[in-house]
Design an enzyme around this catalytic site. Structure first.
Site, PDB file in Angstrom:
ATOM      1  N   ASP A  40      19.848 -22.762  10.846  1.00 57.15           N
ATOM      2  CA  ASP A  40      19.432 -24.158  10.885  1.00 57.15           C
ATOM      3  C   ASP A  40      18.145 -24.285  10.066  1.00 57.15           C
ATOM      4  OD1 ASP A  40      20.209 -26.611  13.155  1.00 57.15           O
ATOM      5  OD2 ASP A  40      18.469 -26.835  11.839  1.00 57.15           O
ATOM      6  N   THR A 130      33.242 -32.773  11.217  1.00 60.42           N
ATOM      7  CA  THR A 130      34.288 -33.789  11.039  1.00 60.42           C
ATOM      8  C   THR A 130      34.025 -34.524   9.736  1.00 60.42           C
ATOM      9  OG1 THR A 130      34.499 -34.032  13.417  1.00 60.42           O
ATOM     10  CG2 THR A 130      35.311 -35.851  12.056  1.00 60.42           C
ATOM     11  N   GLU A 160      37.156 -29.205  14.612  1.00 64.72           N
ATOM     12  CA  GLU A 160      36.939 -28.902  16.036  1.00 64.72           C
ATOM     13  C   GLU A 160      37.511 -30.051  16.869  1.00 64.72           C
ATOM     14  OE1 GLU A 160      34.035 -32.085  16.379  1.00 64.72           O
ATOM     15  OE2 GLU A 160      34.846 -30.865  17.996  1.00 64.72           O
ATOM     16  N   ARG A 163      35.239 -31.510  23.379  1.00 65.00           N
ATOM     17  CA  ARG A 163      34.688 -32.649  24.131  1.00 65.00           C
ATOM     18  C   ARG A 163      33.340 -32.241  24.689  1.00 65.00           C
ATOM     19  NH1 ARG A 163      39.202 -32.903  28.426  1.00 65.00           N
ATOM     20  NH2 ARG A 163      39.038 -30.697  27.910  1.00 65.00           N
ATOM     21  N   GLU A 164      32.365 -33.101  24.622  1.00 66.71           N
ATOM     22  CA  GLU A 164      31.056 -32.738  25.178  1.00 66.71           C
ATOM     23  C   GLU A 164      31.178 -32.521  26.680  1.00 66.71           C
ATOM     24  OE1 GLU A 164      28.596 -35.496  22.079  1.00 66.71           O
ATOM     25  OE2 GLU A 164      27.572 -34.823  23.898  1.00 66.71           O
ATOM     26  N   LYS A 233      42.258 -34.305  12.237  1.00 63.61           N
ATOM     27  CA  LYS A 233      41.053 -34.520  13.039  1.00 63.61           C
ATOM     28  C   LYS A 233      40.779 -36.007  13.222  1.00 63.61           C
ATOM     29  CE  LYS A 233      37.155 -34.153  15.121  1.00 63.61           C
ATOM     30  NZ  LYS A 233      37.134 -33.874  16.577  1.00 63.61           N
ATOM     31  N   PHE A 278      43.513 -40.220  29.332  1.00 66.48           N
ATOM     32  CA  PHE A 278      42.911 -41.244  28.460  1.00 66.48           C
ATOM     33  C   PHE A 278      43.534 -42.619  28.697  1.00 66.48           C
ATOM     34  CE2 PHE A 278      39.799 -39.386  25.500  1.00 66.48           C
ATOM     35  CZ  PHE A 278      39.774 -38.120  26.067  1.00 66.48           C
ATOM     36  N   CYS A 289      31.195 -39.423  18.685  1.00 62.13           N
ATOM     37  CA  CYS A 289      32.422 -39.174  17.912  1.00 62.13           C
ATOM     38  C   CYS A 289      33.321 -40.394  17.765  1.00 62.13           C
ATOM     39  CB  CYS A 289      33.173 -38.008  18.544  1.00 62.13           C
ATOM     40  SG  CYS A 289      32.279 -36.477  18.367  1.00 62.13           S
ATOM     41  N   LYS A 292      32.012 -43.421  15.746  1.00 54.97           N
ATOM     42  CA  LYS A 292      31.779 -43.029  14.336  1.00 54.97           C
ATOM     43  C   LYS A 292      33.096 -42.716  13.642  1.00 54.97           C
ATOM     44  CE  LYS A 292      30.209 -38.760  13.820  1.00 54.97           C
ATOM     45  NZ  LYS A 292      31.097 -37.858  13.039  1.00 54.97           N
TER      46      LYS A 292
HETATM   47  C1  UDX Z   1      35.914 -36.767  21.842  1.00 55.77           C
HETATM   48  C2  UDX Z   1      37.308 -36.144  21.737  1.00 55.77           C
HETATM   49  O1  UDX Z   1      37.915 -36.119  23.033  1.00 55.77           O
HETATM   50  C3  UDX Z   1      37.206 -34.719  21.197  1.00 55.77           C
HETATM   51  O2  UDX Z   1      38.496 -34.161  21.035  1.00 55.77           O
HETATM   52  C4  UDX Z   1      36.481 -34.754  19.852  1.00 55.77           C
HETATM   53  O3  UDX Z   1      36.351 -33.454  19.317  1.00 55.77           O
HETATM   54  C5  UDX Z   1      35.116 -35.391  20.003  1.00 55.77           C
HETATM   55  O4  UDX Z   1      35.229 -36.707  20.569  1.00 55.77           O
HETATM   56  P1  UDX Z   1      33.892 -36.716  23.528  1.00 55.77           P
HETATM   57  O5  UDX Z   1      33.436 -37.878  22.714  1.00 55.77           O
HETATM   58  O6  UDX Z   1      32.944 -35.608  23.815  1.00 55.77           O
HETATM   59  O7  UDX Z   1      35.192 -36.033  22.795  1.00 55.77           O
HETATM   60  O8  UDX Z   1      34.350 -37.245  24.952  1.00 55.77           O
HETATM   61  P2  UDX Z   1      35.709 -37.797  25.573  1.00 55.77           P
HETATM   62  O9  UDX Z   1      35.946 -37.051  26.818  1.00 55.77           O
HETATM   63  O10 UDX Z   1      36.786 -37.866  24.574  1.00 55.77           O
HETATM   64  O11 UDX Z   1      35.285 -39.319  25.987  1.00 55.77           O
HETATM   65  C6  UDX Z   1      34.902 -40.190  24.958  1.00 55.77           C
HETATM   66  C7  UDX Z   1      34.561 -41.542  25.579  1.00 55.77           C
HETATM   67  O12 UDX Z   1      35.750 -42.161  26.073  1.00 55.77           O
HETATM   68  C8  UDX Z   1      33.600 -41.473  26.767  1.00 55.77           C
HETATM   69  O13 UDX Z   1      32.683 -42.553  26.683  1.00 55.77           O
HETATM   70  C9  UDX Z   1      34.514 -41.670  27.985  1.00 55.77           C
HETATM   71  O14 UDX Z   1      33.827 -42.300  29.061  1.00 55.77           O
HETATM   72  C10 UDX Z   1      35.561 -42.611  27.406  1.00 55.77           C
HETATM   73  N1  UDX Z   1      36.858 -42.558  28.063  1.00 55.77           N
HETATM   74  C11 UDX Z   1      37.554 -41.384  28.050  1.00 55.77           C
HETATM   75  C12 UDX Z   1      37.377 -43.710  28.635  1.00 55.77           C
HETATM   76  O15 UDX Z   1      36.734 -44.763  28.636  1.00 55.77           O
HETATM   77  N2  UDX Z   1      38.607 -43.669  29.209  1.00 55.77           N
HETATM   78  C13 UDX Z   1      39.345 -42.523  29.232  1.00 55.77           C
HETATM   79  O16 UDX Z   1      40.439 -42.529  29.789  1.00 55.77           O
HETATM   80  C14 UDX Z   1      38.804 -41.335  28.652  1.00 55.77           C
END
Ligand code: UDX
Length: 477
Positions: A40, A130, A160, A163-164, A233, A278, A289, A292
C-alpha cells in the site's frame, strides 16, 4: 473442464492495495498456502498492519492476520520490490465512483504504470478490483506504453464476490471462482493459485477456517475470457441490486393494497428459480458496491451504445425507499421539529462497521435538518459514523439501544442487526415517550408489536396499532 488435483509449491504473490478487497485477498491467499506481500502507498496503513492493527471489521480477520503476519504474509510500501519477487500480481486498489457515475480507474492506472517497470520476466497481472468491461485491454496497453514487453505478462480478470462482514467466508467458501484469462499460460498459473480450493485439499487441512458449507468436493472454478469475467462481476452486483429494488417496489404495492410483503416475498422466494435470498424489503441497499456498481454498469453500457434504462429504475426505486421511510415518520409524529428520535443502526448493513452510502446516515442528516434531537446507536459503526457526522447539539451517539430509545417520541430501526430484533419490547415501551417504532428492516412481527403496545410502522406491511389492552400514552396525552 475436469481439473486434476495437483500438489504445487506456494506461489509468490503481490497484492496491490490493502483495503477491503486487497487485505482480505492477501490473508486468504496466505491462508491457502501462498507467499504474499500486500502493498500500500499509505505508509501509515502499512505500519499499522505490520504492528498487528486490524483496520476493518471482518469476522476471522484478526485470527488470520495473527496467524500469517510475518510468516506467509508481509506488508510493504515498496511496490517494485514486491512485484519483482512475485509471479502473480493482484491489483486490488480502489475504484471509487467519479462525479459522473463512471468508475474512477486512476488508482488502477497509477499502479499499472508502476508495475510495468518490474515486468522483467513473465508474470500474471490480475484485475481484482471491480472494473468495467474492457479494462483488461487498457491495462495491457498501459503496461506496453510504459515499457513492458508483451512476452513478460498476461492480464487476467479475477473478480471478487465478497460481502462485507462475511468476506473471508466468501473468499474461502465461494459459490464460484471466476478467472477471465485469454492465455493458457496465465490460466495454468491461476489454477495453481486456487488449487487448494479447487481440489478441496484446503478444507482437509487440520487448521482450516471452518466455513458456512461443505466444500470438501472443491470449489466451482469457472474459466472464461477477461471481458466475460469483467461483465460477470458487474452483472452479478447489478442483478442483486435489481432483486432488492424489485421486492421493494412490490412492497410499495403491498402497502397500497393492504397486505404483507413478508408473506408475498415468502411465496415468491419459494420458487426455486427465484430463491428466497435478497428478497428482504426495507429501507434500501447501501454500501460501497451496489450504488457504485449499478451506476458504473449503466455508464459502461451507455459507453458501448446500450441504454440500460432498467438500472435507472433500480436506482430510482432504491432512493424512493428512503422517502417512503421518512414519510412514515411524518405520519407517526405529525411535526418533527424539537422531537427526540432514537436511531438503531448506522452501518449500511448488519455485520459491518462500514457506513458508506448507509441509509442511516442519510436519515440522520435529514432529521437534524428538520430540527430533531437524535440519539443513535450501532454495535460496530459509531466511530466511522462520527467521522462523517460528528456529535453536535442535535446528535449524540449512545452506548446501547435503550439509551437511544430513552424519552424518544419515535424509535427508528435502519440497520438489520440481529440483536435489535431481540430487544425487550416491554422495557422499550416503558422508557419511550411515545410508543412509536418505524422499522426500515421489518425486524419484528406485527402481532408482537401490537401486543407490546406500539404504533409500529414497517416497510410493505400494514400499520400495526396497540392492542386495546396495551393502549396508553398517546391516547392519554
Ligand atoms: C455486495 C455483494 O453482495 C457482493 O457479492 C459484492 O462483492 C459486493 O457488494 P455488500 O455490499 O457487502 O456485498 O453487502 P450485501 O450483503 O450484498 O448487502 C448490500 C445492501 O443490500 C445492504 O445495504 C443490505 O442491507 C441490502 N439488502 C440486502 C437489502 O436491502 N435486502 C436484501 O434482501 C439483501
Amino acid at each position: 473442464m475436469d481439473l486434476k488435483p495437483q500438489t504445487n509449491p506456494p506461489v509468490n504473490i503481490a497484492v496491490i492495495g490493502s483495503g477491503y478487497v486487497g487485505l482480505i485477498a492477501s490473508v486468504c491467499l496466505a491462508e491457502i498456502g501462498h507467499s504474499v506481500t500486500c502493498v500500500d502507498n499509505d505508509t501509515a496503513k502499512v505500519v499499522a498492519l505490520q504492528s498487528g492493527e486490524v483496520p476493518i471489521y471482518e469476522e476471522r480477520l484478526p485470527e488470520l492476520l495473527a496467524r500469517h503476519r510475518g510468516q506467509r504474509l508481509t506488508f510493504s510500501s515498496d511496490l517494485l520490490a514486491a512485484v519483482r519477487r512475485a509471479e502473480v500480481i493482484f491489483i486490488a486498489v480502489g475504484t471509487p465512483q467519479s462525479p459522473t457515475g463512471e468508475a474512477d480507474l486512476s488508482y488502477v492506472e497509477a499502479s499499472v504504470r508502476e508495475i510495468a517497470a518490474e515486468l522483467n520476466e513473465y508474470k500474471v497481472v490480475v484485475e481484482k478490483s471491480t472494473v468495467p468491461v474492457l479494462t483488461s485491454r487498457w491495462i495491457c496497453r498501459t503496461l506496453l506504453f510504459n515499457g513492458a514487453k508483451q512476452e513478460n505478462f498476461d492480464v487476467i480478470s479475477n473478480p471478487e464476490f465478497l460481502r462485507e462482514g462475511t468476506a473471508i467466508d466468501d473468499f474461502l467458501y465461494p459459490d464460484r471462482i471466476v478467472v477471465g484469462a485469454d492465455a493458457e499460460r496465465a490460466r495454468r498459473i491461476m489454477r495453481r493459485v486456487y488449487q487448494p480450493l479447487i481440489d478441496g485439499s484446503y478444507f482437509g487441512a487440520p487448521d482450516h477456517v471452518p466455513g458456512s458449507r461443505d466444500m470438501s468436493g472443491g470449489v466451482r472454478y469457472i474459466e472464461t475470457s477477461a471481458k466475460s469475467a469483467e461483465l460477470i462481476k458487474h452483472a452479478s452486483n447489478a442483478f442483486l441490486a435489481l432483486k432488492i429494488s424489485f421486492i421493494n417496489a412490490v412492497s410499495n404495492i403491498c402497502e397500497l393494497v393492504g397486505t404483507d410483503i413478508e408473506e408475498v416475498a415468502t411465496g415468491i422466494g419459494s420458487d426455486s428459480r427465484i430463491g428466497p435470498k435478497f428478497l428482504n424489503a426495507g429501507i434500501g441497499y447501501g454500501g460501497s458496491c451496489f450504488p457504485k456498481d449499478v451506476r458504473a454498469f449503466y455508464k459502461i453500457a451507455e459507453s458501448v451504445g446500450y441504454d440500460f434504462d432498467l438500472l435507472k429504475s433500480v436506482e430510482r426505486i432504491n432512493q424512493n425507499q428512503l422517502l417512503c421511510f421518512k414519510k412514515k415518520l411524518n405520519a407517526a409524529l405529525w411535526t418533527l421539529k424539537g422531537k427526540q428520535i432514537g436511531v438503531l443502526g448506522l452501518a449500511f448493513k448488519e455485520g459491518t462497521d462500514d457506513v458508506r452510502e448507509s441509509p442511516a446516515i442519510s436519515i440522520i442528516k435529514s432529521l437534524i435538518e428538520e430540527g430533531c434531537c437524535v440519539s443513535a446507536y450501532d454495535p460496530a459503526a459509531i466511530e466511522k459514523a462520527r467521522k462523517i457526522i460528528p456529535e453536535n447539539g442535535n446528535l449524540r451517539y449512545v452506548d446501547n439501544e435503550f439509551e437511544a430509545a430513552r424519552d424518544a417520541h419515535a424509535l427508528l430501526i435502519v440497520t438489520e442487526w440481529p440483536q435489535f430484533a431481540r430487544l425487550d419490547l416491554n422495557r422499550l415501551h416503558q422508557i419511550m415517550r411515545y410508543p412509536v417504532v418505524i422499522d426500515g428492516r421489518n425486524l419484528f412481527s406485527l402481532h408482537d408489536m401490537a401486543a407490546a403496545g406500539f404504533h409500529y410502522y414497517s416497510m410493505g406491511r400494514p400499520l400495526s396499532e396497540p392492542e386495546s389492552s396495551s393502549r396508553r400514552k398517546i391516547d392519554q396525552e
